[in-house]
Design a protein around this motif. Structure first.
Motif, mmCIF file in Angstrom:
data_model
loop_
_atom_site.group_PDB
_atom_site.id
_atom_site.type_symbol
_atom_site.label_atom_id
_atom_site.label_comp_id
_atom_site.label_asym_id
_atom_site.label_seq_id
_atom_site.Cartn_x
_atom_site.Cartn_y
_atom_site.Cartn_z
ATOM 1 N N PRO A 107 9.248 3.415 15.719
ATOM 2 C CA PRO A 107 9.650 3.746 14.443
ATOM 3 C C PRO A 107 9.642 2.991 13.207
ATOM 4 N N GLU A 108 9.546 1.643 13.576
ATOM 5 C CA GLU A 108 9.299 0.569 12.405
ATOM 6 C C GLU A 108 8.027 0.276 11.542
ATOM 7 N N SER A 109 7.110 1.006 12.499
ATOM 8 C CA SER A 109 5.722 0.866 12.072
ATOM 9 C C SER A 109 4.991 2.019 11.627
ATOM 10 N N ILE A 110 3.845 1.488 10.605
ATOM 11 C CA ILE A 110 2.937 2.621 10.248
ATOM 12 C C ILE A 110 1.889 2.620 11.262
ATOM 13 N N ILE A 111 1.609 3.943 11.613
ATOM 14 C CA ILE A 111 0.407 4.183 12.541
ATOM 15 C C ILE A 111 -0.674 4.029 12.079
ATOM 16 N N THR A 112 -1.712 3.221 12.515
ATOM 17 C CA THR A 112 -3.023 2.997 11.966
ATOM 18 C C THR A 112 -4.244 2.890 12.941
ATOM 19 N N LYS A 115 8.241 0.211 5.054
ATOM 20 C CA LYS A 115 7.916 -0.464 6.189
ATOM 21 C C LYS A 115 7.098 -1.830 6.162
ATOM 22 N N THR A 116 7.213 -2.712 6.925
ATOM 23 C CA THR A 116 6.298 -3.836 6.863
ATOM 24 C C THR A 116 5.509 -4.235 7.894
ATOM 25 N N ASP A 117 5.281 -3.144 8.694
ATOM 26 C CA ASP A 117 4.498 -3.399 9.860
ATOM 27 C C ASP A 117 3.512 -2.352 10.323
ATOM 28 N N TYR A 118 2.499 -2.473 11.043
ATOM 29 C CA TYR A 118 1.737 -1.591 11.619
ATOM 30 C C TYR A 118 1.517 -1.502 12.915
ATOM 31 N N LEU A 159 0.860 -1.185 0.105
ATOM 32 C CA LEU A 159 0.029 0.072 -0.069
ATOM 33 C C LEU A 159 0.832 1.307 0.238
ATOM 34 N N PHE A 160 1.875 1.201 0.702
ATOM 35 C CA PHE A 160 2.855 2.395 0.946
ATOM 36 C C PHE A 160 4.364 1.994 0.612
#
Length: 583
Positions: free
Chosen positions: A406-411, A369-372, A363-364
Motif C-alpha cells: 500500500p505504500e508503494s507505486i507499482i511499476t 508515496k516515496t517508494d515503488y 514524478l507523482f
C-alpha cells in the motif's frame, strides 16, 4: 603494335598450343569467363590443374608486376591462406608472352587452379557462414598489411573512395530512383573527409560470389580461399568489409540479419574501430551504387540482357532497404555487434543519471508515496495474453497486488518479454515475428493522476498515437545533461486533454505538470498507467517512438533506451532487482 586487339579471339585449342609452347605442359583447355584476360582451366594427365590467363588487349606491365608480386607476397608470408601459385615458363619467367596473327603482343600467366565450389553454390547460408566470411575479409587485410606497390595506388572506378563518378550516370534512372541515389551520394560526400582519415591498406576489393571458394557446402560450409585479386587497391581498410557485405546483400531485404554476423566475424580477427563503424553503412551503400551504375550502363549497351536486368533488381533490393532504415540505428546495431555500447553516450548517461536521480515522489507528487515495488508481467509470469486482454481480470489482479504494497507505486516492465503486442503495428513483414521486448517502465497508477517533469526540458513530440495498443496521447521532452549531451523522456498513455495545454517547443521546468494518466478509452485501450521511457536518440521520429523492440534487437535497444529506473531513487534496496538488467 597493331591496335586490332578485339579482332583476336582465343579458343581452347589455341590455348593448349600456347600452354605447350611457353610452359612445356600438355593439357586440355576449357574456356572460362572473359574480363581483361582470356581465362582457361587446364587439366593434365598428371591430375594437375592450372589457370591460364592471356591478356586480351593492351596491357600494363606495371599492373602485371603488381599482381605477380601480390601473389608472391602471399606465398612467402601467409602459408595458411590458400592462394594461387604463379608457374614460371620454360625460361623461368613468371610472366610470358606471345605475338598473335595480328602482330599484337599478349602477356601470359599460368597459375595453380584452386578447385572448389563458389559461394553461390551453398544451398543454405547461415550466420555461422557469414561470420566465416567476415573472418576471411579480416585475414585478407592482415595478410597484405606489409605489402605495397605503386599500382595499388591507381585511380579505379571500383574504389569506393572514387564513387563520385557515378553521379554522371544518374540520368539513367527514374526520378524516384535518383532521389535514393542522390541521398546516399550526398551523405557520402558529407562524410568523405573523415572517411579519408580512416586506416588504409591494400584490400582484395572483389569479394563477390564467384571469388569465394567454399568446401563442405552441404553440411558445414567453410571458406578455404578467396581468389582473383585483379581489383586489389589501396583504400580504407574497412572498405573490404563494405564490399563483401554489399555483394552478399544482393536480393536481400534483411540487412542487419546478414550484415551483423559478417561484422562480428571480421571484428574477431581484426578489431573494427568506432569511426569505421560510423561510416560503414555509407560505404556499403556506395559500393552498391557503384555496382548498380555499372550494371545499368551495361544494360544500355545490351538492352535485352535478362541477366543484367535481374542483377539490377537484385542490387536495388538492399539499397532501398538501407534507404528505409534509420541510418543511426544501423550504426548502433553495428557498434553493439562489436561489443561497443550501441549508443556512444550510453555510459555518459548512466554516470549522469547516478548523480542526478530523483525520488519517485517528484514524478507523482500527488500520490504522496516515496517508494515503488516491481511487478513481473513477462511471458514467464502468470500475466498471459488472456489476462492482458480481459481488463476486468487484469484490474482485479493489479488491485490485489497493490493491497500487498500500500505504500508503494507499482511499476516494472523494463526489457520484459511480453506476449500482448499482436497488432499489425508490431509485426515484421519479412518473417511474421512480433516485437515483444518492452523498452520502458509502466507505473500502474489511477487515471487522471498528474505526471510531473523530473528535469528541465522542452516539448519535442506532442501527438495522439490512437491505434489499438499504441501509446494514445504521447509527450516527449528533450533534456540537456550538463550541456554535454541530449536525452529524452517519453510519457505514454495520457489523457487527450494533456495535449491541449502544451505545444511543441514549449520550455518545461522541473516539477511542471506534463500530462495526466489517460482512461482506457483514450490511452491505446490499456488499463490506466504511465509508460515512461528514456531515449538517447529519437531516430528521426516526430510523432511516435518504439516502446517495444524485436527480441533479436534487444541488446541494441537497451543502449538506445537505458533503464528509466536509473533516474529514480528507491528507499528499499530489496526492490532494486530490475536495475541488474542495466549492468
Amino acid at each position: 603494335m597493331n591496335s586490332n586487339y578485339m579482332e583476336f579471339q582465343m579458343e581452347n585449342r589455341y590455348a593448349e598450343q600456347i600452354l605447350y609452347t611457353l610452359y612445356g605442359i600438355i593439357g586440355s583447355a576449357t574456356k572460362l569467363y572473359e574480363d581483361i584476360d582470356f581465362n582457361f582451366k587446364i587439366n593434365t594427365n598428371t591430375n594437375e590443374t592450372y589457370l591460364l590467363k592471356v591478356s586480351r588487349g593492351k596491357f600494363d606491365n606495371g599492373y602485371l608486376d603488381y599482381q605477380l608480386q601480390l601473389l608472391q607476397y602471399f606465398q612467402a608470408t601467409n602459408k595458411k591462406l590458400n592462394t594461387p601459385i604463379a608457374i614460371p615458363d620454360r625460361n623461368g619467367s613468371p610472366i610470358s608472352s606471345f605475338i598473335d596473327d595480328f602482330a599484337n603482343e599478349h602477356k601470359v600467366r599460368l597459375l595453380t587452379y584452386l578447385e572448389g565450389n563458389s559461394w553461390v553454390d551453398v544451398p543454405e547460408k547461415n550466420s555461422n557462414l557469414y561470420r566465416k566470411l567476415g573472418k576471411q575479409c579480416a585475414l585478407s587485410i592482415k595478410a597484405l598489411s606489409g605489402f605495397d606497390h605503386i599500382k595499388a595506388h591507381r585511380r579505379f572506378d571500383l574504389d569506393i573512395l572514387e564513387g563520385n563518378w557515378t553521379r554522371n550516370h544518374f540520368s539513367l534512372f527514374n526520378k524516384e530512383e535518383q532521389t535514393i541515389l542522390v541521398h546516399f551520394l550526398e551523405k557520402f560526400n558529407g562524410e568523405l573527409e573523415n572517411i579519408q582519415k580512416l586506416r588504409k591498406g591494400i584490400i582484395h576489393n572483389n569479394m563477390h560470389d564467384g571469388n569465394i571458394l567454399v568446401e563442405n557446402i552441404e553440411e558445414n560450409p567453410t571458406i578455404f580461399s578467396v581468389v582473383n585479386y585483379k581489383n586489389a587497391i589501396y583504400s580504407t581498410s574497412i572498405n573490404e568489409l563494405a564490399v563483401a557485405i554489399a555483394y552478399v546483400l544482393y536480393g536481400k531485404n534483411e540487412i542487419l540479419n546478414i550484415a551483423l554476423p559478417i561484422i562480428e566475424g571480421f571484428h574477431k580477427k581484426l578489431l573494427i574501430q568506432e569511426d569505421e563503424l560510423k561510416y560503414l553503412p555509407t560505404l556499403i551503400s556506395m559500393r552498391l551504387i557503384i555496382n548498380l551504375v555499372k550494371a545499368k550502363m551495361s544494360l544500355e549497351e545490351n538492352p535485352n540482357d535478362k541477366e543484367l536486368k535481374q542483377l539490377i533488381e537484385a542490387i536495388w533490393t538492399p539499397l532501398k532497404s538501407l534507404h528505409q532504415l534509420n541510418e543511426n540505428f544501423i550504426v548502433y546495431s553495428f557498434r553493439k555487434q562489436c561489443n561497443y555500447p550501441a549508443h556512444p553516450n550510453y555510459y555518459k548517461f548512466k554516470k549522469w543519471a547516478m548523480k542526478n536521480s530523483q525520488g519517485i515522489e517528484n514524478l507523482f507528487p500527488s500520490l504522496n508515496k516515496t517508494d515503488y515495488t516491481f511487478i513481473d508481467m513477462s511471458v514467464d509470469s502468470n500475466w498471459d495474453a488472456k489476462r492482458y486482454e480481459n481488463k476486468r481480470v487484469a484490474k482485479a489482479e493489479l488491485t490485489k497486488f497493490k493491497k500487498k504494497y500500500p505504500e508503494s507505486i507499482i511499476t516494472g516492465g523494463y526489457l520484459e518479454e511480453r506476449c500482448v503486442y499482436d497488432t499489425e503495428a508490431y509485426k515484421n513483414e519479412n518473417d511474421n515475428s512480433y516485437r515483444s521486448i518492452h523498452l520502458g517502465v509502466d507505473f500502474w497508477v489511477k487515471e487522471d493522476t498528474p505526471v510531473h517533469a523530473l528535469y528541465d526540458g522542452k516539448v519535442v513530440i506532442l501527438h495522439n498515437n490512437s491505434e489499438d495498443k499504441d501509446y494514445g496521447p504521447t509527450i516527449v521532452l528533450e533534456h540537456k545533461a550538463d550541456r554535454i549531451f541530449t536525452f529524452y523522456t517519453l510519457y505514454g498513455h495520457l489523457t487527450r486533454d494533456s495535449l491541449n495545454f502544451l505545444k511543441v517547443g514549449k520550455r518545461i521546468k522541473k516539477g511542471d505538470v506534463v500530462g495526466y494518466i489517460g482512461h482506457d478509452n483514450e490511452n491505446g485501450n490499456w488499463l490506466p498507467h504511465l509508460h515512461f521511457q528514456i531515449i538517447l536518440d529519437l531516430l528521426g521520429n516526430t510523432t511516435n517512438f518504439p516502446g517495444v523492440a524485436f527480441k533479436n534487437e534487444r541488446s541494441t535497444w537497451k543502449n538506445i533506451c537505458p533503464n528509466p529506473m536509473l533516474l529514480l531513487k528507491n528507499k528499499k534496496t530489496n526492490t532494486q532487482m530490475n536495475l541488474n538488467l542495466e549492468f
